[in-house]
Design an enzyme around this catalytic site. Structure first.
Site, PDB file in Angstrom:
ATOM      1  N   ASP A  20      27.374  65.023  73.403  1.00 33.59           N
ATOM      2  CA  ASP A  20      26.354  65.532  74.295  1.00 33.59           C
ATOM      3  C   ASP A  20      25.183  65.955  73.402  1.00 33.59           C
ATOM      4  OD1 ASP A  20      25.157  66.619  76.678  1.00 33.59           O
ATOM      5  OD2 ASP A  20      25.788  68.600  75.984  1.00 33.59           O
ATOM      6  N   ASP A  36      22.001  68.518  74.231  1.00 29.75           N
ATOM      7  CA  ASP A  36      21.629  69.934  74.273  1.00 29.75           C
ATOM      8  C   ASP A  36      22.869  70.820  74.246  1.00 29.75           C
ATOM      9  OD1 ASP A  36      18.509  69.793  75.336  1.00 29.75           O
ATOM     10  OD2 ASP A  36      19.753  68.173  76.114  1.00 29.75           O
TER      11      ASP A  36
END
Length: 222
Positions: A12, A14
């Site tokens: 992922d 952020d």
């Protein structure tokens, strides 16, 4: 060593590789100040940074997507964020070294984020960290975003790796849900934003890490 036969690592964005909360929070806080409201500290925004505009506007104004005026405020937030998204964003401590280790071992890696390509593309182009990423899949790359497995499956396809040989690392429950649905091994990053649900043990991930470099211990003989 927990994952002995991993052929690629997906992350992922952020809250997992980069700390974008300062810029996301600033974009929302700018809206508060413009309306004569007092500024909020970053700590107020940080835990919801993974939810993007929805999370930031909830903190700043207490509004939700179903509320009147939300769409207009979201576009204002997007405009603010586009103007500042590389000013305060940085890679978490240890991420540069982690990626360097993966590249040294010639282990393909990439990004799967729910962030729109409108922001993902310029942000990752601006950060040298992503120069050698094998794939970057945004929230609008496929017809579905996480927790649907489609983005993760698309990343595996782009890397030319069987999904079952991929490891996905994320800081939100939807990351684990998507990874499991795609048939991947999953790792929950407890150093990330976590959102409202901080009981990460209940997410069902295969493992948890409290720092980026801790991932290397799980891949010791991969």
């Amino acid at each position: 060593m927990l994952f002995p036969n991993i052929a690629a690592v997906l992350f992922d964005l952020d809250g997992t590789l980069i700390d974008s909360a300062p810029d996301l929070g600033a974009a929302a806080d700018q809206m508060r100040v413009a309306r004569g409201m007092p500024s909020l500290p970053l700590v107020s925004y940080r835990h919801m940074a993974g939810a993007g505009a929805r999370g930031m506007l909830e903190i700043a104004f207490g509004i939700a997507p179903q509320d009147p005026g939300f769409d207009a405020m979201r576009e204002e937030f997007f405009s603010n964020y586009a103007a500042c998204m590389t000013e305060r964003t940085y890679a978490f401590d240890g991420v540069q070294e982690l990626i360097a280790h993966l590249e040294q071992r010639k282990l393909p890696w990439g990004v799967v984020t729910n962030k729109s390509s409108r922001f993902t593309d310029p942000l990752t182009r601006a950060m040298p960290l992503f120069a050698n990423a094998g794939t970057i899949v945004s929230g609008d790359t496929t017809p579905h975003a996480k927790p649907h497995p489609a983005p993760l499956l698309e990343a595996a396809r782009q890397l030319g790796v069987d999904a079952a040989q991929c490891l996905y690392v994320g800081d939100d429950e939807r990351d684990v849900v998507a990874g499991l649905a795609a048939g991947m091994k999953t790792v929950a990053a407890s150093y990330g934003y976590l959102g409202k649900k901080t009981e990460i043990h209940a997410w069902g991930a295969h493992a948890e890490i409290n720092s980026p470099l801790a991932l290397l211990q799980l891949l010791a003989s991969a």
